[in-house]
Scaffold this active site. Structure first.
Site, PDB file in Angstrom:
ATOM      1  CB  VAL A 158       1.330   6.656  10.799  1.00 32.97           C
ATOM      2  CG1 VAL A 158       0.884   5.066  10.472  1.00 32.97           C
ATOM      3  CG2 VAL A 158       0.334   7.683  10.707  1.00 32.97           C
ATOM      4  N   GLY A 159       3.651   5.308  13.100  1.00 32.20           N
ATOM      5  CA  GLY A 159       4.311   4.187  13.402  1.00 32.20           C
ATOM      6  C   GLY A 159       4.289   3.716  14.841  1.00 32.20           C
TER       7      GLY A 159
ATOM      8  CD  GLU B 174      14.217   2.754   9.162  1.00 34.74           C
ATOM      9  OE1 GLU B 174      14.832   3.822   9.485  1.00 34.74           O
ATOM     10  OE2 GLU B 174      14.922   1.653   9.244  1.00 34.74           O
TER      11      GLU B 174
ATOM     12  CB  CYS C 203      13.015  10.888   7.148  1.00 31.69           C
ATOM     13  SG  CYS C 203      14.045   9.972   5.965  1.00 31.69           S
TER      14      CYS C 203
ATOM     15  CD  GLN D  64       3.570  18.498   5.611  1.00 31.52           C
ATOM     16  OE1 GLN D  64       2.599  17.655   6.049  1.00 31.52           O
ATOM     17  NE2 GLN D  64       4.559  18.471   6.268  1.00 31.52           N
TER      18      GLN D  64
ATOM     19  CD  GLU E 179       9.520  14.299  10.429  1.00 36.85           C
ATOM     20  OE1 GLU E 179       8.537  13.906  10.739  1.00 36.85           O
ATOM     21  OE2 GLU E 179      10.634  13.820  10.141  1.00 36.85           O
TER      22      GLU E 179
ATOM     23  CE  LYS F 122      -1.247   3.091   2.755  1.00 42.16           C
ATOM     24  NZ  LYS F 122      -1.855   4.299   1.675  1.00 42.16           N
TER      25      LYS F 122
ATOM     26  N   GLY G  94       7.226   6.024   7.663  1.00 45.16           N
ATOM     27  CA  GLY G  94       6.294   7.169   7.962  1.00 45.16           C
ATOM     28  C   GLY G  94       6.581   7.979   9.066  1.00 45.16           C
ATOM     29  CB  SER G  95       4.375  10.282  10.660  1.00 48.98           C
ATOM     30  OG  SER G  95       3.254   9.641  10.545  1.00 48.98           O
TER      31      SER G  95
HETATM   32  P1  NAP Z   1       2.480   9.065   7.174  1.00 52.56           P
HETATM   33  O1  NAP Z   1       1.258  10.257   7.143  1.00 52.56           O
HETATM   34  O2  NAP Z   1       2.845   8.641   8.445  1.00 52.56           O
HETATM   35  O3  NAP Z   1       2.275   7.868   6.219  1.00 52.56           O
HETATM   36  C1  NAP Z   1       2.995   6.935   5.709  1.00 52.56           C
HETATM   37  C2  NAP Z   1       2.008   5.762   5.285  1.00 52.56           C
HETATM   38  O4  NAP Z   1       1.386   5.270   6.151  1.00 52.56           O
HETATM   39  C3  NAP Z   1       1.309   6.172   4.215  1.00 52.56           C
HETATM   40  O5  NAP Z   1       1.183   5.242   3.040  1.00 52.56           O
HETATM   41  C4  NAP Z   1      -0.123   6.289   4.808  1.00 52.56           C
HETATM   42  O6  NAP Z   1      -1.044   6.176   4.029  1.00 52.56           O
HETATM   43  C5  NAP Z   1      -0.057   5.345   5.665  1.00 52.56           C
HETATM   44  N1  NAP Z   1      -1.241   5.282   7.053  1.00 52.56           N
HETATM   45  C6  NAP Z   1      -1.567   6.408   7.579  1.00 52.56           C
HETATM   46  N2  NAP Z   1      -2.306   6.008   8.517  1.00 52.56           N
HETATM   47  C7  NAP Z   1      -2.325   4.732   8.712  1.00 52.56           C
HETATM   48  C8  NAP Z   1      -2.641   3.700   9.526  1.00 52.56           C
HETATM   49  N3  NAP Z   1      -3.529   4.096  10.544  1.00 52.56           N
HETATM   50  N4  NAP Z   1      -2.408   2.501   9.415  1.00 52.56           N
HETATM   51  C9  NAP Z   1      -1.530   2.068   8.241  1.00 52.56           C
HETATM   52  N5  NAP Z   1      -0.945   2.916   7.271  1.00 52.56           N
HETATM   53  C10 NAP Z   1      -1.132   4.149   7.689  1.00 52.56           C
HETATM   54  O7  NAP Z   1       3.766   9.838   6.391  1.00 52.56           O
HETATM   55  P2  NAP Z   1       4.048  10.842   5.275  1.00 52.56           P
HETATM   56  O8  NAP Z   1       3.329  11.854   5.587  1.00 52.56           O
HETATM   57  O9  NAP Z   1       3.650   9.790   4.140  1.00 52.56           O
HETATM   58  O10 NAP Z   1       5.674  10.827   5.148  1.00 52.56           O
HETATM   59  C11 NAP Z   1       6.088  11.667   5.930  1.00 52.56           C
HETATM   60  C12 NAP Z   1       6.981  11.018   7.313  1.00 52.56           C
HETATM   61  O11 NAP Z   1       7.635   9.986   6.829  1.00 52.56           O
HETATM   62  C13 NAP Z   1       7.823  11.932   7.976  1.00 52.56           C
HETATM   63  O12 NAP Z   1       7.629  11.960   9.395  1.00 52.56           O
HETATM   64  C14 NAP Z   1       9.137  11.455   7.567  1.00 52.56           C
HETATM   65  O13 NAP Z   1      10.219  11.847   8.559  1.00 52.56           O
HETATM   66  C15 NAP Z   1       9.098   9.952   7.546  1.00 52.56           C
HETATM   67  N6  NAP Z   1       9.815   9.223   6.669  1.00 52.56           N
HETATM   68  C16 NAP Z   1      10.999   8.547   7.264  1.00 52.56           C
HETATM   69  C17 NAP Z   1      11.847   8.012   6.594  1.00 52.56           C
HETATM   70  C18 NAP Z   1      12.824   7.089   7.322  1.00 52.56           C
HETATM   71  O14 NAP Z   1      13.438   6.113   6.472  1.00 52.56           O
HETATM   72  N7  NAP Z   1      13.116   7.124   8.571  1.00 52.56           N
HETATM   73  C19 NAP Z   1      11.911   8.049   5.402  1.00 52.56           C
HETATM   74  C20 NAP Z   1      10.861   9.075   4.754  1.00 52.56           C
HETATM   75  C21 NAP Z   1       9.969   9.488   5.378  1.00 52.56           C
HETATM   76  P3  NAP Z   1      -1.983   7.757   3.424  1.00 52.56           P
HETATM   77  O15 NAP Z   1      -0.843   8.062   2.307  1.00 52.56           O
HETATM   78  O16 NAP Z   1      -2.885   7.128   2.818  1.00 52.56           O
HETATM   79  O17 NAP Z   1      -2.106   8.662   4.540  1.00 52.56           O
END
Ligand code: NAP
Ligand code: MG
Length: 498
Positions: free
Chosen positions: A232-233, A250, A284, A331, A385, A175, A228-229
């Site tokens: 959500v993590g 991550e 990130c 955002q 962040e 997904k 992701g965030s």
């Molecule tokens: P996000 O809002 O946490 O979303 C990440 C993924 O999770 C998306 O596919 C999202 O779907 C899905 N998701 C949302 N709610 C969920 C739930 N309840 N259950 C399961 N999946 C769910 O993050 P983002 O805004 O896309 O990305 C930005 C974040 O990612 C930042 O915090 C950044 O630091 C982090 N990031 C970390 C790394 C690393 O390797 N450490 C790399 C890149 C980014 P939807 O798109 O449909 O909401």
């Protein structure tokens, strides 16, 4: 008519069961619809998982080097399609072409790494404590992997997860982020074209709150890999914990660049410009805190602002642009709100901070690169962040204070120090609480064959990149072969301390 995209389930391109759809738009020009995608539900995840389970044996029974060849072929196809993928990625998420080419290249590198790894999935052999007995390990697939990815690296991050998961013999339910479903679809098309058998990789588009949750809860998905965030993590770790699923997380960052007075200042300015404003700060590993020693603070800020003024903000498809748009309106509002918070907290808005409007910008979500000076450790703009082009500058009086400020956040992903002093560099490597430390280089720029991930709330101890994710997607089996012809009892027959 915008292009219509579908889910990929059991080797067929299909609509969602509900037939509902969502639009994917271009953040540089919101009038442009990049594609229309299925808004899937739980029932689609159910079908995708059924397919993934049904094709487990077929895939797992292929010799690993044969699986590796298929993944290497996917790398070859990505090379051919690199420019097309980069353009599509820029249209769907905004970052400049140079960077979307790099994002695609990281996917290619990861494919070739997987190809190489297919001849190198070594186990361990060990002498036994008993005579005429042999011990070694093999690795088996977990079964089906749930892959949930963010939008900011739409090709690289899915490849970091899916290539290792596939090489280890798992089938996939994938997904991608709803902001970047097109690049994800191209990746799945490429895997199909490369010869991954039908039904092994299943793609389900749709919201995290529905499709993501269904993946988390599904009893036939044994491992979840999520980027992701942190919010959500945390949720994912809770659900996975309840269901005893393996989970690799991550998450976020609040990455510092320290500059000492002995540093090459021009180089450090160049580094922070790239680290803070590359990918419009939406990485990130983006540099969101600049920790400057007081002796060079004022001089540094003067040069930094002069250079920041030269950055050209614009549509990522134009080769002239240095900084693209923000991913979406929500955002953009969140980032602008942080600018207000910074002002209220008493930091000085030294540069930028504005939403850009006017002819070139009206159709998209553009903002100026933003620099706050006079930021104190502990302020929200220094701790949270922001995920946008906002840099907080903190002035410090010593190396020790710089390290203390750098470490005093919940995250621990990337870090950097610019210095010509070996002692500072070595002490920083030792003391910085971060999964990545760069010396005389910005906080961004990881290479695909090295471990990638963070300390503290940036994750749960796993790493992507190199051989490390292969551990996430495999079950280790220890094999004991006794050819003594009699019952031998470990620890009992051989009390070696006797
Ligand atoms: P996000 O809002 O946490 O979303 C990440 C993924 O999770 C998306 O596919 C999202 O779907 C899905 N998701 C949302 N709610 C969920 C739930 N309840 N259950 C399961 N999946 C769910 O993050 P983002 O805004 O896309 O990305 C930005 C974040 O990612 C930042 O915090 C950044 O630091 C982090 N990031 C970390 C790394 C690393 O390797 N450490 C790399 C890149 C980014 P939807 O798109 O449909 O909401
Ligand atoms: Mg989009």
């Amino acid at each position: 008519m915008p292009e219509k995209y579908q889910n990929f389930i059991d080797g067929k391109w299909v609509d969602s069961e509900s037939r509902e759809t969502f639009e994917n738009r271009n953040p540089a020009n919101w009038e442009e619809i990049v594609g229309v995608f299925p808004k899937s539900g739980k029932e689609d995840v159910e079908k995708a998982t059924e397919s993934a389970v049904a094709h487990r044996d077929e895939w797992a029974n292929l010799p690993v080097p044969e699986r590796g060849l298929i993944l290497g072929k996917a790398g070859d196809i990505m090379v051919e399609k690199k420019e097309k993928i980069a353009k599509l990625m820029t249209r769907e998420m905004g970052k400049i072409l140079k960077e979307t080419r790099g994002d695609t290249q990281e996917g290619i590198d990861t494919a070739y790494y997987a190809f190489g790894e297919s001849r190198r999935l070594y186990g361990v052999t060990s002498p036994s404590e008993l005579p005429n007995k042999t011990i070694y390990t093999i690795v088996k697939p977990i079964g089906t992997a749930g892959i949930i990815s963010p939008w900011n690296f739409p090709m690289a991050i899915p490849t970091w997860k899916i290539f290792p998961a596939l090489l280890m013999g798992n089938t996939i339910v994938f997904k991608p982020a709803t902001d970047t479903p097109a690049t994800a679809t191209k990746f799945v098309e490429i895997l199909d074209e490369a010869g991954v058998p039908k039904g092994v990789v299943n793609l389900v588009h749709g919201p995290g709150s529905v499709v993501g949750e269904a993946i988390l809860e599904h009893p036939d998905i044994g491992v979840i890999s999520f980027t992701g965030s942190s919010a959500v993590g945390r949720r994912i770790a809770e659900v996975a914990g309840k269901n005893l699923k393996r989970v690799s997380l991550e998450l976020g960052g609040k990455n510092p660049q320290i500059v000492m007075p002995d540093a090459n200042i021009e180089l450090a300015v160049e580094g922070v410009l790239w680290g803070a404003f590359g990918t419009t700060g939406q990485r990130c590993t983006a540099t969101s805190r600049l920790i400057l020693h007081k002796d060079i603070h004022d001089e540094f800020i003067d040069i930094l602002i002069k250079k920041a003024k030269e950055l050209k903000i614009g549509d990522g498809l134009l080769e002239s642009s240095d900084v693209g748009p923000i991913i979406n309106e929500t955002q953009l509002k969140k980032i602008l709100n942080y600018v207000e918070i910074g002002k209220q907290e008493g930091a000085k808005l030294a540069f930028g901070g504005n939403h850009l409007t006017g002819k070139e910008y009206d159709k998209g979500f553009f903002m100026e690169p933003t620099i706050f000076t006079g930021v104190e450790a502990g302020m929200r703009i220094e701790q949270e962040e922001i995920f946008g082009p906002v840099l907080s500058v903190i002035k410090v009086s010593s190396f020790e204070e710089a390290i203390e400020v750098a470490n005093d956040v919940e995250y621990g992903l990337s870090s950097s120090i610019y210095t010509a002093n070996l002692q500072y560099a070595m002490a920083a490597i030792d003391k910085l609480e971060a999964g990545l430390t760069y010396i005389n280089a910005p906080t961004i720029g990881a290479e695909c064959h090295m471990p990638f991930g963070g300390f503290k709330n940036t994750g749960n101890g796993h790493r992507e990149g190199g051989k490390w994710p292969y551990e996430v997607f495999g079950e280790i089996k220890t094999v004991y072969i006794d050819y003594s012809g009699k019952l031998q009892k470990a620890q009992i027959d051989t009390d070696i301390t006797k």
